[in-house]
Design a protein around this motif. Sequence first.
Motif, PDB file in Angstrom:
ATOM      1  N   VAL A  64      44.081 -63.521 -47.615  1.00 21.96           N
ATOM      2  CA  VAL A  64      44.793 -62.256 -47.785  1.00 21.96           C
ATOM      3  C   VAL A  64      45.088 -61.647 -46.425  1.00 21.96           C
ATOM      4  O   VAL A  64      44.173 -61.426 -45.620  1.00 21.96           O
ATOM      5  N   TYR A  65      46.352 -61.388 -46.172  1.00 21.69           N
ATOM      6  CA  TYR A  65      46.813 -60.729 -44.951  1.00 21.69           C
ATOM      7  C   TYR A  65      47.386 -59.367 -45.325  1.00 21.69           C
ATOM      8  O   TYR A  65      47.511 -59.028 -46.506  1.00 21.69           O
ATOM      9  N   ASN A  66      47.744 -58.585 -44.317  1.00 20.08           N
ATOM     10  CA  ASN A  66      48.418 -57.318 -44.599  1.00 20.08           C
ATOM     11  C   ASN A  66      49.829 -57.603 -45.111  1.00 20.08           C
ATOM     12  O   ASN A  66      50.678 -58.103 -44.381  1.00 20.08           O
ATOM     13  N   GLY A  67      50.053 -57.348 -46.359  1.00 20.20           N
ATOM     14  CA  GLY A  67      51.380 -57.488 -46.934  1.00 20.20           C
ATOM     15  C   GLY A  67      51.673 -58.798 -47.618  1.00 20.20           C
ATOM     16  O   GLY A  67      52.704 -58.929 -48.280  1.00 20.20           O
ATOM     17  N   HIS A  68      50.816 -59.798 -47.492  1.00 23.90           N
ATOM     18  CA  HIS A  68      51.068 -61.062 -48.178  1.00 23.90           C
ATOM     19  C   HIS A  68      49.775 -61.851 -48.317  1.00 23.90           C
ATOM     20  O   HIS A  68      48.752 -61.506 -47.714  1.00 23.90           O
ATOM     21  N   ALA A  69      49.834 -62.907 -49.109  1.00 25.62           N
ATOM     22  CA  ALA A  69      48.674 -63.768 -49.333  1.00 25.62           C
ATOM     23  C   ALA A  69      49.108 -65.228 -49.256  1.00 25.62           C
ATOM     24  O   ALA A  69      50.280 -65.564 -49.481  1.00 25.62           O
ATOM     25  N   ARG A  70      48.142 -66.087 -48.935  1.00 25.78           N
ATOM     26  CA  ARG A  70      48.353 -67.532 -48.957  1.00 25.78           C
ATOM     27  C   ARG A  70      47.413 -68.112 -50.016  1.00 25.78           C
ATOM     28  O   ARG A  70      46.201 -68.115 -49.825  1.00 25.78           O
ATOM     29  N   MET A  71      47.958 -68.577 -51.121  1.00 24.47           N
ATOM     30  CA  MET A  71      47.165 -69.220 -52.163  1.00 24.47           C
ATOM     31  C   MET A  71      47.105 -70.718 -51.844  1.00 24.47           C
ATOM     32  O   MET A  71      48.136 -71.397 -51.846  1.00 24.47           O
ATOM     33  N   CYS A  72      45.915 -71.224 -51.566  1.00 22.41           N
ATOM     34  CA  CYS A  72      45.776 -72.569 -51.015  1.00 22.41           C
ATOM     35  C   CYS A  72      44.966 -73.480 -51.930  1.00 22.41           C
ATOM     36  O   CYS A  72      43.852 -73.132 -52.347  1.00 22.41           O
TER      37      CYS A  72
END
Length: 379
Positions: free
Chosen positions: A62-70
């Motif tokens: 989880v980043y500021n403003g978006h996410a990486r689903m891995c």
Amino acid sequence: MNEHEDVLERLRAVGPGDQSGRDTFGRYRYQVRLAVHFWLQTLIPDGPKVVLLEHQEDLTLVYNGHARMCQAKSRDLGRSAWSLSVVSRPGGGLDSLGRAFQQTQQVPGTFELLLEGRAVSKQPTQAFFANPAQCPAETNAAVAKSLGVPPADVEPFLQRLRVRSGQPSRTSIDDKNLMLLMHLIPSCTLPIARTTYVRLLAIAEAEQEGTSSTTSEQLLELVNFDQAPHQMGLASARLLSELPGEVVLPQAWGELMARPSMSDLERKLRLAGASYNTIQKAIELRAVGDLRLRTVRAGPQSDMEYADTVVDAALWLAEAIATPYKSDAMVGDKVFAELLKAHGSLGSADPDDRFGDVTELVGVVCQVSDECRFPWRMP
């Protein structure tokens, strides 16, 4: 059993004589070790603010403003390289990401396949892995068929899909995580770094096994938070509370993270707590020493024998210099500095003065370290 005693029990499991801790680390799943890899990056300004395990996917960054689903996939040693047909089959990774996309597509971000090891360089794999959104219509149709959806429905998923092969292998990820940890805490000795790493793995494993999946609404809310809640997932505040010393963010962190692999010389120096400047200088001198060795060995048999004698003598002297520092946290820096000052001792290894000055002989030591003959931190 309290946490401290639990860590000691895990370390005892390594057994006497083990120098890497790999038996202890190896009991943890690949996904857990990757989670710690990304958790350490929560201290970087542009890194993730929280790492979630088994929340919609293996790892959610989880980043500021978006996410990486891995979705993280590992391969047994000796298996063939990754291909489009492999990742498209049931359980290959794309199917799981497709389900995650259906459930969380309102969350801004990407859906990523993290592959341990290399991918094949043939088509259509190469083109699809490089840019899934630009794949030909026939590839699009094949992927849609494997996911059980119409081709038109798979296009929004492919726009947000990323395939990242070349992830750290199960045999290298522990060393890489230890190196990152020791760069974060320059005062940390290798035994303490290993103890800390085991504790971080245990925390990540508990996070993987003991939490319920986050809903897409909760994930969307988390993406929009400026700071991750301390009690949720693996965040920087929690990491800082577990680290055994003051954190210093390395200037070359970005370069360190971007490199997929490193030489044995660099790996040994990093594990010996060497600074970035020392490592760069050692790499430069290794090239000089290797060139001089090749030049001398290009002569007659007597020159080859002389070169081997110089190497053995320089190695013996380096081991003698390194032994008193074996318990020092910054042994790499100190041994390298002492070698550069050892004009008389190293010079005696080259009675015919075939290797110029002391820097070339230090380069010879760096070269034999790259050949796994000198560890910098003596056992």
